[in-house]
Design an enzyme around this catalytic site. Structure first.
Site, PDB file in Angstrom:
ATOM      1  N   GLU A 114      38.259  28.397  80.861  1.00 30.36           N
ATOM      2  CA  GLU A 114      37.512  27.228  80.384  1.00 30.36           C
ATOM      3  C   GLU A 114      38.268  26.586  79.206  1.00 30.36           C
ATOM      4  OE1 GLU A 114      33.901  28.658  78.657  1.00 30.36           O
ATOM      5  OE2 GLU A 114      33.255  26.679  77.997  1.00 30.36           O
ATOM      6  N   ILE A 174      38.469  24.896  75.755  1.00 28.13           N
ATOM      7  CA  ILE A 174      37.638  24.884  74.546  1.00 28.13           C
ATOM      8  C   ILE A 174      38.008  23.668  73.710  1.00 28.13           C
ATOM      9  CG2 ILE A 174      36.895  26.157  72.492  1.00 28.13           C
ATOM     10  CD1 ILE A 174      36.100  27.528  75.159  1.00 28.13           C
ATOM     11  N   ASP A 204      44.622  41.997  68.823  1.00 31.57           N
ATOM     12  CA  ASP A 204      45.531  40.938  68.348  1.00 31.57           C
ATOM     13  C   ASP A 204      44.699  39.867  67.634  1.00 31.57           C
ATOM     14  OD1 ASP A 204      47.921  39.583  67.918  1.00 31.57           O
ATOM     15  OD2 ASP A 204      47.936  38.627  69.877  1.00 31.57           O
ATOM     16  N   ASN A 242      44.180  33.458  66.826  1.00 33.50           N
ATOM     17  CA  ASN A 242      43.528  33.733  68.108  1.00 33.50           C
ATOM     18  C   ASN A 242      42.015  33.558  68.059  1.00 33.50           C
ATOM     19  OD1 ASN A 242      45.841  34.157  69.602  1.00 33.50           O
ATOM     20  ND2 ASN A 242      46.023  36.285  68.906  1.00 33.50           N
ATOM     21  N   ASP A 245      42.890  34.980  73.649  1.00 30.35           N
ATOM     22  CA  ASP A 245      44.127  35.776  73.697  1.00 30.35           C
ATOM     23  C   ASP A 245      43.856  37.282  73.765  1.00 30.35           C
ATOM     24  OD1 ASP A 245      46.789  36.346  73.761  1.00 30.35           O
ATOM     25  OD2 ASP A 245      47.281  35.467  71.815  1.00 30.35           O
TER      26      ASP A 245
HETATM   27  N1  LIG Z   1      40.673  28.306  76.470  1.00 27.62           N
HETATM   28  C1  LIG Z   1      41.380  27.581  75.619  1.00 27.62           C
HETATM   29  N2  LIG Z   1      40.952  26.352  75.258  1.00 27.62           N
HETATM   30  C2  LIG Z   1      41.682  25.594  74.401  1.00 27.62           C
HETATM   31  N3  LIG Z   1      42.844  25.987  73.830  1.00 27.62           N
HETATM   32  C3  LIG Z   1      43.314  27.199  74.140  1.00 27.62           C
HETATM   33  C4  LIG Z   1      42.609  28.072  75.042  1.00 27.62           C
HETATM   34  N4  LIG Z   1      43.320  29.217  75.168  1.00 27.62           N
HETATM   35  C5  LIG Z   1      44.401  29.070  74.398  1.00 27.62           C
HETATM   36  N5  LIG Z   1      44.423  27.871  73.767  1.00 27.62           N
HETATM   37  C6  LIG Z   1      45.469  27.340  72.868  1.00 27.62           C
HETATM   38  O1  LIG Z   1      46.730  27.865  73.238  1.00 27.62           O
HETATM   39  C7  LIG Z   1      47.308  28.630  72.172  1.00 27.62           C
HETATM   40  C8  LIG Z   1      48.002  29.858  72.716  1.00 27.62           C
HETATM   41  O2  LIG Z   1      47.081  30.644  73.444  1.00 27.62           O
HETATM   42  P1  LIG Z   1      47.052  32.216  73.308  1.00 27.62           P
HETATM   43  O3  LIG Z   1      46.765  32.581  71.891  1.00 27.62           O
HETATM   44  O4  LIG Z   1      46.107  32.715  74.349  1.00 27.62           O
HETATM   45  O5  LIG Z   1      48.490  32.645  73.754  1.00 27.62           O
HETATM   46  P2  LIG Z   1      49.729  33.270  72.947  1.00 27.62           P
HETATM   47  O6  LIG Z   1      50.304  34.255  73.848  1.00 27.62           O
HETATM   48  O7  LIG Z   1      49.321  33.719  71.593  1.00 27.62           O
HETATM   49  O8  LIG Z   1      50.666  32.045  72.823  1.00 27.62           O
HETATM   50  P3  LIG Z   1      51.517  31.636  71.574  1.00 27.62           P
HETATM   51  O9  LIG Z   1      52.388  32.810  71.291  1.00 27.62           O
HETATM   52  O10 LIG Z   1      52.224  30.401  72.022  1.00 27.62           O
HETATM   53  O11 LIG Z   1      50.515  31.374  70.442  1.00 27.62           O
HETATM   54  C9  LIG Z   1      46.131  28.952  71.244  1.00 27.62           C
HETATM   55  O12 LIG Z   1      46.509  29.105  69.906  1.00 27.62           O
HETATM   56  C10 LIG Z   1      45.222  27.751  71.420  1.00 27.62           C
HETATM   57  O13 LIG Z   1      45.623  26.707  70.552  1.00 27.62           O
HETATM   58 MG   LIG Z   2      47.664  33.839  70.555  1.00 21.12          MG
END
Ligand SMILES: Nc1ncnc2c1ncn2[C@@H]1O[C@H](COP(=O)(O)OP(=O)(O)OP(=O)(O)O)[C@@H](O)[C@H]1O
Ligand SMILES: [Mg+2]
Length: 129
Positions: free
Chosen positions: A24, A26, A67, A72, A84
Site C-alpha cells: 500500500e 503511504i 532495523d 524506517n 522496511d
Molecule cells: N509503503 C510505502 N509508502 C510510501 N513510501 C514508502 C513505502 N515503503 C517505502 N517507502 C519509501 O521508500 C524508502 C525506502 O524503503 P525501505 O525503507 O523499505 O527500503 P530500504 O531498503 O531501506 O531502502 P533504502 O536503503 O533506499 O532506504 C522509505 O524511506 C520511504 O521513503
Molecule cells: Mg529503510
C-alpha cells in the site's frame, strides 16, 4: 502480513513474487516522509506511539523489527507507519534480544535530541512485559 494481522500500523501487503513486494502507498498527494524529514509537533506523543506499536509487534505479531530507526518510520499526516521489515525476526531468534535493544536505542537516541526523556531499560521492559 503478521504485523498487519496484529493491528500494527504498517502498509497493507498486496502481493509478492520472489524478492518483490507490493505494498500500500503511504501518503496523500505527496508521499509520506520518513520521521527524520517530518515536522513533529508533539515528539513525546509520537515517541509513545512508536513504543506502543513496537510492543504490539513484539507481543501480538511475534516479531522484532530489527532495523527500526527514524528512516524506517513514515509520518502519514501525523500517523506513525512502520516500514522496511526485511530484517524482522522472531523473538526466539538467538539475537532477538540484541535487535530489540538496538531498535529501542535508535528510537531513544533520536527522540532524546527532541527533548523526550527515554530510559532504554525501562522501555525494553515495557515492550517485553
Ligand atoms: N509503503 C510505502 N509508502 C510510501 N513510501 C514508502 C513505502 N515503503 C517505502 N517507502 C519509501 O521508500 C524508502 C525506502 O524503503 P525501505 O525503507 O523499505 O527500503 P530500504 O531498503 O531501506 O531502502 P533504502 O536503503 O533506499 O532506504 C522509505 O524511506 C520511504 O521513503
Ligand atoms: Mg529503510
Amino acid at each position: 502480513m503478521r504485523a498487519k494481522k496484529a493491528g500494527v500500523t504498517v502498509p497493507e501487503p498486496y502481493a509478492f513474487l520472489n524478492n518483490i513486494l507490493v505494498l500500500e502507498y503511504i501518503g496523500k498527494d505527496d508521499i509520506a516522509p520518513p520521521l527524520n524529514k517530518a515536522h513533529i509537533k508533539d515528539p513525546k506523543k509520537v515517541f509513545d506511539t512508536i513504543i506502543k506499536e513496537t510492543k504490539k509487534l513484539y507481543k501480538d505479531a511475534g516479531l522484532v523489527h530489527a532495523d527500526l530507526s527514524q528512516f524506517n518510520i513514515l509520518m502519514d499526516d501525523g500517523k506513525v507507519v512502520l516500514i522496511d521489515f526485511g530484517q524482522a525476526t522472531l523473538p526466539t531468534h538467538p539475537h532477538a534480544d540484541e535487535f530489540l535493544e538496538r531498535d529501542v536505542r535508535n528510537i531513544c537516541n533520536y527522540f532524546s535530541k527532541l527533548g523526550v526523556k527515554c530510559d532504554e531499560k525501562n522501555v525494553i521492559e515495557q515492550i517485553r512485559g
